[in-house]
Design a protein around this motif. Structure first.
Motif, PDB file in Angstrom:
ATOM      1  N   ASP A   1      47.054  41.830  41.110  1.00  0.00           N
ATOM      2  CA  ASP A   1      45.739  42.464  41.215  1.00  0.00           C
ATOM      3  C   ASP A   1      44.735  41.644  40.418  1.00  0.00           C
ATOM      4  OD1 ASP A   1      43.613  44.117  41.577  1.00  0.00           O
ATOM      5  OD2 ASP A   1      44.354  45.728  40.296  1.00  0.00           O
ATOM      6  N   TYR A   2      44.054  40.717  41.082  1.00  0.00           N
ATOM      7  CA  TYR A   2      43.084  39.826  40.448  1.00  0.00           C
ATOM      8  C   TYR A   2      41.706  39.981  41.079  1.00  0.00           C
ATOM      9  CZ  TYR A   2      47.049  37.513  38.299  1.00  0.00           C
ATOM     10  OH  TYR A   2      48.175  37.238  37.560  1.00  0.00           O
ATOM     11  N   ARG A   3      41.387  41.182  41.547  1.00  0.00           N
ATOM     12  CA  ARG A   3      40.123  41.386  42.255  1.00  0.00           C
ATOM     13  C   ARG A   3      38.915  40.991  41.413  1.00  0.00           C
ATOM     14  NH1 ARG A   3      40.914  47.427  43.980  1.00  0.00           N
ATOM     15  NH2 ARG A   3      42.037  47.312  42.028  1.00  0.00           N
ATOM     16  N   ASP A   4      38.876  41.432  40.166  1.00  0.00           N
ATOM     17  CA  ASP A   4      37.708  41.152  39.324  1.00  0.00           C
ATOM     18  C   ASP A   4      37.537  39.653  39.078  1.00  0.00           C
ATOM     19  OD1 ASP A   4      37.154  43.877  39.115  1.00  0.00           O
ATOM     20  OD2 ASP A   4      38.450  44.097  37.361  1.00  0.00           O
ATOM     21  N   LYS A   5      38.620  38.972  38.744  1.00  0.00           N
ATOM     22  CA  LYS A   5      38.540  37.531  38.478  1.00  0.00           C
ATOM     23  C   LYS A   5      38.156  36.764  39.741  1.00  0.00           C
ATOM     24  CE  LYS A   5      41.857  37.567  34.694  1.00  0.00           C
ATOM     25  NZ  LYS A   5      43.144  37.081  34.202  1.00  0.00           N
TER      26      LYS A   5
ATOM     27  N   ILE B   1      34.802  34.433  40.411  1.00  0.00           N
ATOM     28  CA  ILE B   1      34.896  33.029  40.841  1.00  0.00           C
ATOM     29  C   ILE B   1      34.087  32.810  42.116  1.00  0.00           C
ATOM     30  CG2 ILE B   1      36.466  31.271  41.737  1.00  0.00           C
ATOM     31  CD1 ILE B   1      38.620  32.457  39.832  1.00  0.00           C
ATOM     32  N   LEU B   2      34.227  33.718  43.086  1.00  0.00           N
ATOM     33  CA  LEU B   2      33.515  33.568  44.357  1.00  0.00           C
ATOM     34  C   LEU B   2      32.007  33.731  44.181  1.00  0.00           C
ATOM     35  CD1 LEU B   2      35.905  35.425  46.822  1.00  0.00           C
ATOM     36  CD2 LEU B   2      35.606  32.974  46.536  1.00  0.00           C
ATOM     37  N   GLN B   3      31.585  34.632  43.307  1.00  0.00           N
ATOM     38  CA  GLN B   3      30.156  34.822  43.079  1.00  0.00           C
ATOM     39  C   GLN B   3      29.552  33.606  42.390  1.00  0.00           C
ATOM     40  OE1 GLN B   3      30.122  38.580  41.053  1.00  0.00           O
ATOM     41  NE2 GLN B   3      30.125  39.757  42.962  1.00  0.00           N
TER      42      GLN B   3
ATOM     43  N   ARG C   1      33.953  44.653  47.305  1.00  0.00           N
ATOM     44  CA  ARG C   1      35.219  45.190  46.826  1.00  0.00           C
ATOM     45  C   ARG C   1      35.587  46.421  47.652  1.00  0.00           C
ATOM     46  NH1 ARG C   1      37.059  45.748  40.732  1.00  0.00           N
ATOM     47  NH2 ARG C   1      38.843  47.096  41.009  1.00  0.00           N
ATOM     48  N   VAL C   2      36.821  46.449  48.149  1.00  0.00           N
ATOM     49  CA  VAL C   2      37.285  47.557  48.977  1.00  0.00           C
ATOM     50  C   VAL C   2      38.555  48.107  48.370  1.00  0.00           C
ATOM     51  CG1 VAL C   2      38.126  48.217  51.252  1.00  0.00           C
ATOM     52  CG2 VAL C   2      36.279  46.573  51.054  1.00  0.00           C
ATOM     53  N   GLY C   3      38.632  49.423  48.229  1.00  0.00           N
ATOM     54  CA  GLY C   3      39.841  50.067  47.753  1.00  0.00           C
ATOM     55  C   GLY C   3      39.969  50.058  46.248  1.00  0.00           C
TER      56      GLY C   3
END
Length: 107
Positions: free
Chosen positions: A86-90, A94-96, A104-106
């Motif tokens: 679970d690396y959604r925040d990181k 990086i993408l931003q 972000r979904v879910g």
């Protein structure tokens, strides 16, 4: 005496050429956001990125770069990047920084 001066003394007839600057490969940025979602498969968390409309080779480069920066495993299947954990925040940060819009979904 620096290295350039020493080289000029050793090779007086050599004319130094300008070194080509290495540019970062530009990945096509899109208007629609990339969807970053979280799932569990076989009890283990994964992060999925989907919705990229550019070239597949660019998306594969992005997948490799994300896996390298996060030091995790993952794969590229069916136009989706699958990252182990679970690396959604990181990933979103990086993408931003690269200029992508991320949704972000879910959870």
């Amino acid at each position: 005496m620096d290295l350039k001066d020493q080289l000029k003394n050793l090779f007086p007839e050599h004319i130094p050429s300008e070194e080509p600057k290495k540019e970062k490969s530009d990945i096509w940025l899109q208007d629609t956001p990339i969807i970053c979602k979280y799932e569990k498969r076989k009890g283990k968390p994964i992060t999925i990125l989907e919705g990229y409309t550019g070239a597949i080779s660019d998306f594969k480069k992005l997948a490799k770069e994300l896996k390298t920066k996060l030091s995790v495993g993952g794969s590229f299947k069916d136009d989706k990047i699958i990252i182990q954990g679970d690396y959604r925040d990181k990933i979103m940060n990086i993408l931003q920084e690269k200029g992508f819009k991320v949704k972000r979904v879910g959870g």
